[in-house]
Write an enzyme that holds these catalytic residues in place. Sequence first.
Site, PDB file in Angstrom:
ATOM      1  N   ALA A   1      36.418 -17.785   1.872  1.00  0.00           N
ATOM      2  CA  ALA A   1      35.058 -18.334   1.813  1.00  0.00           C
ATOM      3  C   ALA A   1      34.848 -19.456   2.835  1.00  0.00           C
ATOM      4  CB  ALA A   1      34.767 -18.852   0.407  1.00  0.00           C
TER       5      ALA A   1
ATOM      6  N   ARG B   1      28.173  -7.133   4.420  1.00  0.00           N
ATOM      7  CA  ARG B   1      28.016  -7.662   3.060  1.00  0.00           C
ATOM      8  C   ARG B   1      26.805  -8.610   2.978  1.00  0.00           C
ATOM      9  NH1 ARG B   1      33.532  -9.741   0.816  1.00  0.00           N
ATOM     10  NH2 ARG B   1      32.304  -9.703  -1.109  1.00  0.00           N
TER      11      ARG B   1
ATOM     12  N   ARG C   1      41.125  -8.967  -8.031  1.00  0.00           N
ATOM     13  CA  ARG C   1      39.791  -9.502  -7.767  1.00  0.00           C
ATOM     14  C   ARG C   1      38.947  -8.476  -7.010  1.00  0.00           C
ATOM     15  NH1 ARG C   1      38.841 -13.353  -2.597  1.00  0.00           N
ATOM     16  NH2 ARG C   1      36.684 -13.914  -2.946  1.00  0.00           N
TER      17      ARG C   1
ATOM     18  N   TYR D   1      38.053  -5.500  -2.172  1.00  0.00           N
ATOM     19  CA  TYR D   1      39.268  -6.000  -1.529  1.00  0.00           C
ATOM     20  C   TYR D   1      40.483  -5.073  -1.683  1.00  0.00           C
ATOM     21  CZ  TYR D   1      36.467 -10.235  -1.170  1.00  0.00           C
ATOM     22  OH  TYR D   1      35.468 -11.127  -0.882  1.00  0.00           O
TER      23      TYR D   1
ATOM     24  N   PRO E   1      41.080 -19.659   0.007  1.00  0.00           N
ATOM     25  CA  PRO E   1      40.850 -19.656  -1.438  1.00  0.00           C
ATOM     26  C   PRO E   1      40.657 -18.268  -2.056  1.00  0.00           C
ATOM     27  CG  PRO E   1      38.987 -20.615  -0.257  1.00  0.00           C
ATOM     28  CD  PRO E   1      40.092 -20.474   0.734  1.00  0.00           C
ATOM     29  N   ASN E   2      41.234 -18.131  -3.215  1.00  0.00           N
ATOM     30  CA  ASN E   2      41.111 -16.952  -4.083  1.00  0.00           C
ATOM     31  C   ASN E   2      41.904 -15.735  -3.617  1.00  0.00           C
ATOM     32  OD1 ASN E   2      39.309 -18.245  -5.973  1.00  0.00           O
ATOM     33  ND2 ASN E   2      37.747 -18.110  -4.375  1.00  0.00           N
TER      34      ASN E   2
ATOM     35  N   HIS F   1      39.808 -10.447   7.913  1.00  0.00           N
ATOM     36  CA  HIS F   1      39.128 -10.277   6.623  1.00  0.00           C
ATOM     37  C   HIS F   1      39.414  -8.872   6.120  1.00  0.00           C
ATOM     38  CE1 HIS F   1      36.973 -13.969   7.157  1.00  0.00           C
ATOM     39  NE2 HIS F   1      36.694 -13.592   8.391  1.00  0.00           N
ATOM     40  N   LEU F   2      39.708  -8.780   4.848  1.00  0.00           N
ATOM     41  CA  LEU F   2      39.939  -7.452   4.269  1.00  0.00           C
ATOM     42  C   LEU F   2      38.649  -6.642   4.297  1.00  0.00           C
ATOM     43  CD1 LEU F   2      41.695  -9.533   1.889  1.00  0.00           C
ATOM     44  CD2 LEU F   2      42.803  -7.326   2.131  1.00  0.00           C
ATOM     45  N   SER F   3      37.553  -7.303   3.928  1.00  0.00           N
ATOM     46  CA  SER F   3      36.265  -6.602   3.854  1.00  0.00           C
ATOM     47  C   SER F   3      35.519  -6.737   5.177  1.00  0.00           C
ATOM     48  CB  SER F   3      35.425  -7.201   2.722  1.00  0.00           C
ATOM     49  OG  SER F   3      35.116  -8.555   2.997  1.00  0.00           O
TER      50      SER F   3
ATOM     51  N   ASP G   1      37.434 -26.924  13.451  1.00  0.00           N
ATOM     52  CA  ASP G   1      37.875 -28.001  14.355  1.00  0.00           C
ATOM     53  C   ASP G   1      39.394 -28.043  14.455  1.00  0.00           C
ATOM     54  OD1 ASP G   1      35.267 -28.703  14.830  1.00  0.00           O
ATOM     55  OD2 ASP G   1      35.295 -30.549  13.655  1.00  0.00           O
TER      56      ASP G   1
ATOM     57  N   ARG H   1      27.644 -14.033   4.373  1.00  0.00           N
ATOM     58  CA  ARG H   1      28.995 -13.749   4.881  1.00  0.00           C
ATOM     59  C   ARG H   1      28.983 -13.283   6.344  1.00  0.00           C
ATOM     60  NH1 ARG H   1      32.197 -13.731   0.148  1.00  0.00           N
ATOM     61  NH2 ARG H   1      30.977 -13.033  -1.631  1.00  0.00           N
TER      62      ARG H   1
ATOM     63  N   GLU I   1      41.414 -14.149  13.402  1.00  0.00           N
ATOM     64  CA  GLU I   1      40.831 -14.234  12.058  1.00  0.00           C
ATOM     65  C   GLU I   1      40.832 -12.840  11.435  1.00  0.00           C
ATOM     66  OE1 GLU I   1      37.225 -16.612  11.697  1.00  0.00           O
ATOM     67  OE2 GLU I   1      36.268 -14.938  10.670  1.00  0.00           O
TER      68      GLU I   1
ATOM     69  N   ASN J   1      43.158 -15.881   7.394  1.00  0.00           N
ATOM     70  CA  ASN J   1      42.014 -15.404   6.611  1.00  0.00           C
ATOM     71  C   ASN J   1      41.496 -16.635   5.885  1.00  0.00           C
ATOM     72  OD1 ASN J   1      40.135 -14.369   4.905  1.00  0.00           O
ATOM     73  ND2 ASN J   1      41.404 -12.694   4.112  1.00  0.00           N
TER      74      ASN J   1
ATOM     75  N   HIS K   1      32.839 -19.210   6.260  1.00  0.00           N
ATOM     76  CA  HIS K   1      31.397 -19.266   6.421  1.00  0.00           C
ATOM     77  C   HIS K   1      30.838 -20.688   6.518  1.00  0.00           C
ATOM     78  CE1 HIS K   1      32.042 -15.114   5.537  1.00  0.00           C
ATOM     79  NE2 HIS K   1      32.482 -15.386   4.310  1.00  0.00           N
TER      80      HIS K   1
HETATM   81  C1  DQA Z   1      37.218 -12.458   2.808  1.00  0.00           C
HETATM   82  C2  DQA Z   1      35.688 -12.396   2.962  1.00  0.00           C
HETATM   83  C3  DQA Z   1      35.042 -13.701   2.523  1.00  0.00           C
HETATM   84  O1  DQA Z   1      33.637 -13.620   2.653  1.00  0.00           O
HETATM   85  C4  DQA Z   1      35.369 -13.987   1.072  1.00  0.00           C
HETATM   86  O2  DQA Z   1      34.849 -15.237   0.677  1.00  0.00           O
HETATM   87  C5  DQA Z   1      36.825 -13.891   0.769  1.00  0.00           C
HETATM   88  C6  DQA Z   1      37.615 -12.825   1.393  1.00  0.00           C
HETATM   89  C7  DQA Z   1      37.891 -11.100   3.140  1.00  0.00           C
HETATM   90  O3  DQA Z   1      39.095 -11.100   3.361  1.00  0.00           O
HETATM   91  O4  DQA Z   1      37.222 -10.060   3.163  1.00  0.00           O
HETATM   92  O5  DQA Z   1      37.353 -14.625  -0.068  1.00  0.00           O
HETATM   93  O6  DQA Z   1      37.731 -13.413   3.718  1.00  0.00           O
END
Ligand code: DQA
Length: 154
Positions: free
Chosen positions: A79, A109, A19, A24, A11-12, A102-104, A89, A113, A100, A76, A82
């Site tokens: 959210a 953080r 964003r 990011y 998501p997002n 994650h950009l951040s 599963d 997270r 997995e 990725n 978490h």
């Molecule tokens: C994220 C980190 C997550 O905590 C966050 O909810 C995201 C992006 C990242 O790529 O850093 O949407 O997965």
Amino acid sequence: MTMKISVLNGPNLQLLGSRKVEIYGHVTLETIEKRLREVARELNVEMSFMQSNHEGVLVDAIAAAKADGCDGIVINPAAYTHYSVAIRDAIEAVKLPAIEVHLSNIHAREGFRHDSVTAPVCIGQIAGLGADGYEWAFRALVNFIQKQQNATRN
Ligand code: DQA
């Protein structure tokens, strides 16, 4: 047979580039996909790439990766990382190597997270390297699968 990798985004992430750019960065998801397509071509690997804001769609995409004969997954979960036991599963169930990304740096953080419910069913996690992390995850996964295939051949 050509190796196939499924790249899944939660998501997002469709908002990357606009964003929270201080966290990011400015790179869009479209640019990330383009870069990965170049890397896939270089490595002679097939790649599918998708993004969804819906947990069930991502669960279906993980099952579809297995059904479609994919060899591994870069994900990725955003959210959902978490708290989505459903995504965890699904990854565990398909028994495909997954990385997995994650950009951040989620560990640096907010406290909520720091935990990933999905990382324990992945072979590894790359966090904090921005958009480049996708490329490293992709290359690492291809390398992992190649080694695994060579080991079973010998
Ligand atoms: C994220 C980190 C997550 O905590 C966050 O909810 C995201 C992006 C990242 O790529 O850093 O949407 O997965």
